[in-house]
Write a protein that holds these residues in place. Structure first.
Motif, PDB file in Angstrom:
ATOM      1  N   VAL A  77       6.392 -10.652  -7.069  1.00  0.00           N
ATOM      2  CA  VAL A  77       6.393 -11.638  -7.705  1.00  0.00           C
ATOM      3  C   VAL A  77       7.403 -11.372  -8.954  1.00  0.00           C
ATOM      4  CG1 VAL A  77       6.111 -13.611 -10.123  1.00  0.00           C
ATOM      5  CG2 VAL A  77       4.762 -13.175  -7.583  1.00  0.00           C
ATOM      6  N   ARG A  91       9.372 -15.624  -7.020  1.00  0.00           N
ATOM      7  CA  ARG A  91       9.107 -15.385  -5.976  1.00  0.00           C
ATOM      8  C   ARG A  91       9.897 -14.354  -5.373  1.00  0.00           C
ATOM      9  NH1 ARG A  91       5.728 -20.176  -4.636  1.00  0.00           N
ATOM     10  NH2 ARG A  91       3.995 -20.672  -7.223  1.00  0.00           N
ATOM     11  N   ALA A  97      -9.998  -5.442   0.999  1.00  0.00           N
ATOM     12  CA  ALA A  97      -8.841  -5.979   1.184  1.00  0.00           C
ATOM     13  C   ALA A  97      -7.588  -6.153   2.515  1.00  0.00           C
ATOM     14  CB  ALA A  97      -7.886  -3.935   0.879  1.00  0.00           C
ATOM     15  N   GLU A  98      -6.818  -7.003   1.864  1.00  0.00           N
ATOM     16  CA  GLU A  98      -6.080  -7.525   2.792  1.00  0.00           C
ATOM     17  C   GLU A  98      -5.032  -7.218   3.128  1.00  0.00           C
ATOM     18  OE1 GLU A  98      -7.876 -11.617   3.416  1.00  0.00           O
ATOM     19  OE2 GLU A  98      -6.475 -11.903   2.507  1.00  0.00           O
ATOM     20  N   ARG A  99      -4.068  -6.605   1.420  1.00  0.00           N
ATOM     21  CA  ARG A  99      -2.555  -6.607   1.072  1.00  0.00           C
ATOM     22  C   ARG A  99      -1.919  -5.404  -0.305  1.00  0.00           C
ATOM     23  NH1 ARG A  99       2.257 -10.389   1.165  1.00  0.00           N
ATOM     24  NH2 ARG A  99       3.143  -9.399   1.452  1.00  0.00           N
ATOM     25  N   GLN A 100      -1.122  -4.439   0.259  1.00  0.00           N
ATOM     26  CA  GLN A 100      -1.077  -3.422  -1.053  1.00  0.00           C
ATOM     27  C   GLN A 100       0.241  -3.895  -1.621  1.00  0.00           C
ATOM     28  OE1 GLN A 100      -1.012   0.832   0.373  1.00  0.00           O
ATOM     29  NE2 GLN A 100       0.588   0.875  -0.886  1.00  0.00           N
ATOM     30  N   LYS A 101       0.181  -4.198  -2.477  1.00  0.00           N
ATOM     31  CA  LYS A 101       1.801  -4.115  -3.528  1.00  0.00           C
ATOM     32  C   LYS A 101       2.278  -3.086  -4.538  1.00  0.00           C
ATOM     33  CE  LYS A 101       1.761  -9.543  -2.147  1.00  0.00           C
ATOM     34  NZ  LYS A 101       1.756 -10.831  -2.961  1.00  0.00           N
ATOM     35  N   VAL A 102       3.525  -2.578  -4.298  1.00  0.00           N
ATOM     36  CA  VAL A 102       3.569  -1.657  -5.032  1.00  0.00           C
ATOM     37  C   VAL A 102       4.965  -1.947  -5.526  1.00  0.00           C
ATOM     38  CG1 VAL A 102       4.276   0.719  -5.463  1.00  0.00           C
ATOM     39  CG2 VAL A 102       2.536   0.337  -3.919  1.00  0.00           C
ATOM     40  N   LEU A 103       5.076  -2.276  -6.758  1.00  0.00           N
ATOM     41  CA  LEU A 103       6.279  -2.256  -7.494  1.00  0.00           C
ATOM     42  C   LEU A 103       6.339  -1.631  -8.099  1.00  0.00           C
ATOM     43  CD1 LEU A 103       8.469  -4.355  -7.643  1.00  0.00           C
ATOM     44  CD2 LEU A 103       7.389  -5.896  -9.556  1.00  0.00           C
ATOM     45  N   VAL A 120       1.664  -9.978 -12.665  1.00  0.00           N
ATOM     46  CA  VAL A 120       1.495 -11.867 -12.263  1.00  0.00           C
ATOM     47  C   VAL A 120       0.857 -11.783 -10.947  1.00  0.00           C
ATOM     48  CG1 VAL A 120       3.241 -13.291 -12.143  1.00  0.00           C
ATOM     49  CG2 VAL A 120       3.891 -11.156 -13.746  1.00  0.00           C
ATOM     50  N   GLY A 150       0.234 -14.915  -9.002  1.00  0.00           N
ATOM     51  CA  GLY A 150       1.354 -15.820  -8.118  1.00  0.00           C
ATOM     52  C   GLY A 150       1.827 -16.400  -9.564  1.00  0.00           C
ATOM     53  N   ARG A 151       1.424 -18.008 -10.512  1.00  0.00           N
ATOM     54  CA  ARG A 151       2.518 -18.337 -11.966  1.00  0.00           C
ATOM     55  C   ARG A 151       1.820 -17.514 -12.831  1.00  0.00           C
ATOM     56  NH1 ARG A 151       3.671 -23.035  -8.916  1.00  0.00           N
ATOM     57  NH2 ARG A 151       3.713 -23.963 -10.582  1.00  0.00           N
ATOM     58  N   PHE A 194      -7.072  -5.334  -8.345  1.00  0.00           N
ATOM     59  CA  PHE A 194      -7.150  -6.072  -7.576  1.00  0.00           C
ATOM     60  C   PHE A 194      -7.569  -7.696  -8.195  1.00  0.00           C
ATOM     61  CE2 PHE A 194     -10.241  -8.372  -4.906  1.00  0.00           C
ATOM     62  CZ  PHE A 194     -10.594  -8.135  -3.539  1.00  0.00           C
ATOM     63  N   LYS A 202       3.478  -0.292 -10.891  1.00  0.00           N
ATOM     64  CA  LYS A 202       2.110  -1.330 -10.558  1.00  0.00           C
ATOM     65  C   LYS A 202       1.937  -1.457  -8.809  1.00  0.00           C
ATOM     66  CE  LYS A 202       3.631  -4.715 -14.647  1.00  0.00           C
ATOM     67  NZ  LYS A 202       4.953  -5.899 -14.316  1.00  0.00           N
ATOM     68  N   VAL A 203       0.384  -1.084  -9.109  1.00  0.00           N
ATOM     69  CA  VAL A 203      -0.279  -1.544  -8.179  1.00  0.00           C
ATOM     70  C   VAL A 203      -0.780  -2.837  -8.021  1.00  0.00           C
ATOM     71  CG1 VAL A 203      -1.507  -0.311  -5.993  1.00  0.00           C
ATOM     72  CG2 VAL A 203       0.254   1.375  -7.695  1.00  0.00           C
ATOM     73  N   LEU A 204      -1.107  -2.985  -6.993  1.00  0.00           N
ATOM     74  CA  LEU A 204      -1.332  -4.518  -6.173  1.00  0.00           C
ATOM     75  C   LEU A 204      -1.871  -4.902  -5.187  1.00  0.00           C
ATOM     76  CD1 LEU A 204      -3.058  -7.533  -7.910  1.00  0.00           C
ATOM     77  CD2 LEU A 204      -1.102  -9.147  -7.597  1.00  0.00           C
ATOM     78  N   GLU A 252      -4.604  -7.399  -2.719  1.00  0.00           N
ATOM     79  CA  GLU A 252      -4.806  -8.787  -3.203  1.00  0.00           C
ATOM     80  C   GLU A 252      -6.060  -8.567  -1.116  1.00  0.00           C
ATOM     81  OE1 GLU A 252      -1.271 -10.966  -4.097  1.00  0.00           O
ATOM     82  OE2 GLU A 252      -1.295  -9.981  -1.953  1.00  0.00           O
TER      83      GLU A 252
END
Lengths: 140, 140
Positions: A73, A78, A123-129, B73, B75-76, B95, B127-129, B131
């Motif tokens: 996001v 999105r 943990a299901e998913r990892q997001k790196v930005l 962020v 979701g919204r 997390f 940024k690391v998230l 989920e």
DNA sequence: TGATTTTTGCAATAATGTCGCATTTGTGAT
DNA sequence: ATCACAAATGCGACATTATTGCAAAAATCA
């Protein structure tokens, strides 16, 4: 991946969709772009050929069917992409320019995680930005 | 960090703010919670004591002053936190539970990045998230 | 081609965030 | 303590982004 209309239509039908012109165009856009796209960017590229609501519905449907996934996001938008370079749980990192909003996939950029996220957590998913400036916005 | 009203007020004044009751409450909330919070969660915790617009303004002002930063962020919803565990450019991972929206800081979780993001790009923030599901939502 | 079902476009509505402005609240001086 | 000033708040209006209901249109299959 081929991107002519016929193979796109087949891909859509295999995924359980009717191959409408709107869907073919959106899917083709992702394949030709080769980078993550937001609903806004899609609307700009397609012009008024497709309704706003339809684009939202197409993106949701594609995501649910696994044809796309939500990369991250960005601010209020999105950003979706083809999942062809990602496993189910591990997605490559992304870059987002804070000035122009341009996005890119960082495929040569490895992220290694060490340590536990805590007892009882799944943990299901990892997001790196990575946020920063793209070459075009760097000088300004 | 102390969290009584007097020290909170002092902290606010040092940062260039008037120590209004709303600001003291919001800042105290973050300190007591010890975890990232969104505007929605703050509103739920405070009830109707503070206007929606004021909460938005407080979060923006605190962020601009460096008292908070935007963790990620979800979701919204924008999620903020105290910056006490983060450097300027490098923030610890977070997390987020996809079921209940609960958030946590992953301080014992190390992320190592290897490789280049590309010529001409400037990385400013990472940024690391992660989920997944929290212990409470796991069984459901 | 015609029947069936899905998808679309449009308009209405929801959800989230921002802004202007009169009023209230801190703050520092008196 | 009280007063005047600047800053912050509450409220309503508005902006933006996303979703939904429903009639009309399009794709699929017999």
């Amino acid at each position: 991946m081929k991107a002519d209309r016929t193979s796109l239509s087949d891909l859509l039908r295999v995924s359980g969709f009717k191959a409408t012109s709107g869907r073919v165009e959106v899917l083709g856009l992702f394949i030709r772009a080769g980078r993550p796209l937001s609903q806004m960017q899609i609307m700009e590229m397609l012009g008024p050929r497709l309704d706003r609501a339809s684009v939202y519905r197409i993106l949701s449907a594609f995501t649910e069917a696994g044809l796309l996934h939500m990369a991250y996001v960005d601010g209020r938008h999105r950003v979706y992409e083809l999942p062809d370079k990602c496993g189910h749980s591990h997605c490559h990192p992304h870059f987002s320019c804070r000035s122009c909003g341009m996005t890119a996939c960082l495929e040569d950029f490895q992220v290694k995680c060490k340590g536990s996220i805590g007892k009882g957590f799944v943990a299901e998913r990892q997001k790196v930005l990575i946020e920063g400036l793209c070459p075009g916005c760097k000088g300004k």
